[in-house]
Motif scaffolding. Structure first.
Motif, mmCIF file in Angstrom:
data_model
loop_
_atom_site.group_PDB
_atom_site.id
_atom_site.type_symbol
_atom_site.label_atom_id
_atom_site.label_comp_id
_atom_site.label_asym_id
_atom_site.label_seq_id
_atom_site.Cartn_x
_atom_site.Cartn_y
_atom_site.Cartn_z
ATOM 1 N N GLY A 6 49.065 40.036 26.186
ATOM 2 C CA GLY A 6 48.127 39.617 27.222
ATOM 3 C C GLY A 6 48.812 38.758 28.243
ATOM 4 O O GLY A 6 50.030 38.586 28.233
ATOM 5 N N PRO A 7 48.055 38.232 29.178
ATOM 6 C CA PRO A 7 48.647 37.368 30.213
ATOM 7 C C PRO A 7 49.173 36.086 29.625
ATOM 8 O O PRO A 7 48.727 35.640 28.573
ATOM 9 C CB PRO A 7 47.456 37.104 31.157
ATOM 10 N N LYS A 69 41.208 32.286 34.537
ATOM 11 C CA LYS A 69 40.212 33.336 34.334
ATOM 12 C C LYS A 69 40.358 34.481 35.333
ATOM 13 O O LYS A 69 40.073 35.644 35.008
ATOM 14 C CB LYS A 69 38.809 32.744 34.434
ATOM 15 N N TYR A 70 40.816 34.191 36.550
ATOM 16 C CA TYR A 70 40.838 35.226 37.584
ATOM 17 C C TYR A 70 42.233 35.499 38.150
ATOM 18 O O TYR A 70 42.658 36.656 38.208
ATOM 19 C CB TYR A 70 39.880 34.840 38.722
ATOM 20 N N VAL A 72 45.320 34.682 36.969
ATOM 21 C CA VAL A 72 46.250 35.174 35.950
ATOM 22 C C VAL A 72 45.902 36.600 35.537
ATOM 23 O O VAL A 72 46.779 37.419 35.267
ATOM 24 C CB VAL A 72 46.234 34.227 34.728
ATOM 25 N N ARG A 73 44.629 36.911 35.518
ATOM 26 C CA ARG A 73 44.182 38.257 35.127
ATOM 27 C C ARG A 73 44.092 39.212 36.314
ATOM 28 O O ARG A 73 43.586 40.327 36.193
ATOM 29 C CB ARG A 73 42.824 38.163 34.431
ATOM 30 N N LYS A 74 44.540 38.737 37.486
ATOM 31 C CA LYS A 74 44.602 39.551 38.700
ATOM 32 C C LYS A 74 43.229 40.066 39.126
ATOM 33 O O LYS A 74 43.098 41.197 39.619
ATOM 34 C CB LYS A 74 45.579 40.716 38.506
ATOM 35 N N LYS A 75 42.211 39.231 38.960
ATOM 36 C CA LYS A 75 40.860 39.569 39.417
ATOM 37 C C LYS A 75 40.631 38.833 40.742
ATOM 38 O O LYS A 75 40.009 37.769 40.796
ATOM 39 C CB LYS A 75 39.834 39.166 38.372
#
Length: 352
Positions: A6-7, A69-70, A72-75
């Motif tokens: 995971g990230p 939450k966003y 790092v997860r590329k959201k």
């Protein structure tokens, strides 16, 4: 189901004292800066106290929630949406606190003062908060990046050490197995050389089990070990001629232990039957100012042994892998066959 990584978790904990130090310096800097600019230090101290509180909430909301939450997860789209909502929320929080606790004129810096929220005031306040958020986030991400890099470097170093130990461990059982077979053959024939083999074997076992635990060892000790190994083979074969040359000063040179053993093993593995005479020439050379060790070995081979063509035997691949792990590309290894002789040349950097 196969697990996928995971990230990277941004979980490095910055000590509380550094948080406190940063925000105290930030508060004092802004209080003195704006107090001097408007010549009203009391108002600056009170208004910056509100800004100080809001900035802390906004910054920690950003670095401990929105980034993991966003970002790092590329959201990206949800991140932008949350940043817009957060900016609006913290704007009204800051403006409301100033209106309730500081002054009814929420923007005294404006030409005619301002007592109600407006677009220009919103842009000014939000840009100021985003500046602080960006600055704090850059610090946090830099610290996280350094932490992750250090962890990866440590992991890579551990993996390197583990693989080197594994490659070294491959050498030792193979050597002892061959020596015990030779000793077994000597005992069957009740050879007078069997006790001498036991003594030599004990010397080598002491070296391998106790003396080579460090990453580097003095070259002179390694050469003594090579001599003991060749002496064992001489006792077994009885027709080995060894020529060992040392050029230059090697007293202070250190090398990885057991690095040269595969070349010596190959001499006897591919040097023909026990009835054939074998010649081995070994040269160690270190010239002043070179900072390198040159190793050259030449031995007669069995011309019908195809296993050493073209790469020089099984053990050489082990050596190449170990050399790459130790020196990356900062070494030279050349092998070849010429006039029924196997020749290997190795150049490595050395440390004293």
């Amino acid at each position: 189901m196969k697990n996928t990584p995971g990230p990277i978790a941004y979980n490095y904990t910055i000590p509380l004292k550094y948080h406190l130090l940063f925000w105290i310096v930030y508060y004092l800097f802004n209080t003195i800066r704006w107090g001097g600019y408007f010549d009203d230090y009391l108002y600056s101290a009170k208004s910056n106290l509100v800004s100080f509180f809001v900035s802390i909430l906004f910054c920690y909301w950003h670095i401990y929630f929105l980034i993991p939450k966003y970002i790092v997860r590329k959201k990206i789209i949800p991140y932008i949406s949350w940043m817009v909502l957060s900016s609006v929320f913290f704007y009204f929080l800051k403006t409301g606190m100033i209106y309730l606790f500081i002054d009814k004129t929420i923007w005294p810096e404006a030409p005619e003062g301002q007592t109600a929220p407006g677009f220009n005031h919103f842009i000014t306040v939000v840009l100021g908060e985003l500046y602080v958020v960006a600055f704090v986030s850059a610090i946090k991400l830099t610290i996280d990046w350094i932490s992750v890099k250090n962890q990866r470097d440590e992991l890579q170093k551990l993996q390197l050490q583990t693989e080197i130990k594994y490659l070294r461990a491959q050498i030792q059982p193979h050597f002892f197995f061959n020596t015990l077979n030779s000793l077994y053959a000597l005992t069957l024939t009740k050879s007078d050389n069997a006790p001498r083999v036991v003594v030599k074997l004990s010397e080598i076992m002491q070296y391998v089990l106790y003396d080579v635990q460090e990453p580097d060892i003095h070259l002179t000790r390694e050469i003594r070990y090579i001599n003991s190994y060749v002496n064992l083979e001489e006792l077994r074969r009885g027709n080995v001629e060894l020529s060992l040359s040392i050029i230059g000063d090697i007293e202070d040179i250190k090398t990885p232990p057991l690095l040269f053993l595969p070349f010596i093993e190959n001499c006897f593995k591919h040097g023909g039957s026990v009835d054939e005479e074998m010649h081995i020439d070994i040269t160690f050379k270190s010239l002043p100012g070179d900072n390198s060790l040159h190793f050259l070995i030449k031995n007669t081979i069995n011309p019908e042994d195809d296993s050493i063509k073209p790469k020089g035997g099984i053990g050489i691949q082990n050596v190449k892998r170990r050399l790459f792990l130790l020196y990356q590309n900062n070494f030279i290894l050349q092998t070849g066959i010429k006039r029924q002789c196997f020749i290997a040349y190795l150049k490595i950097p050395v440390s004293a």
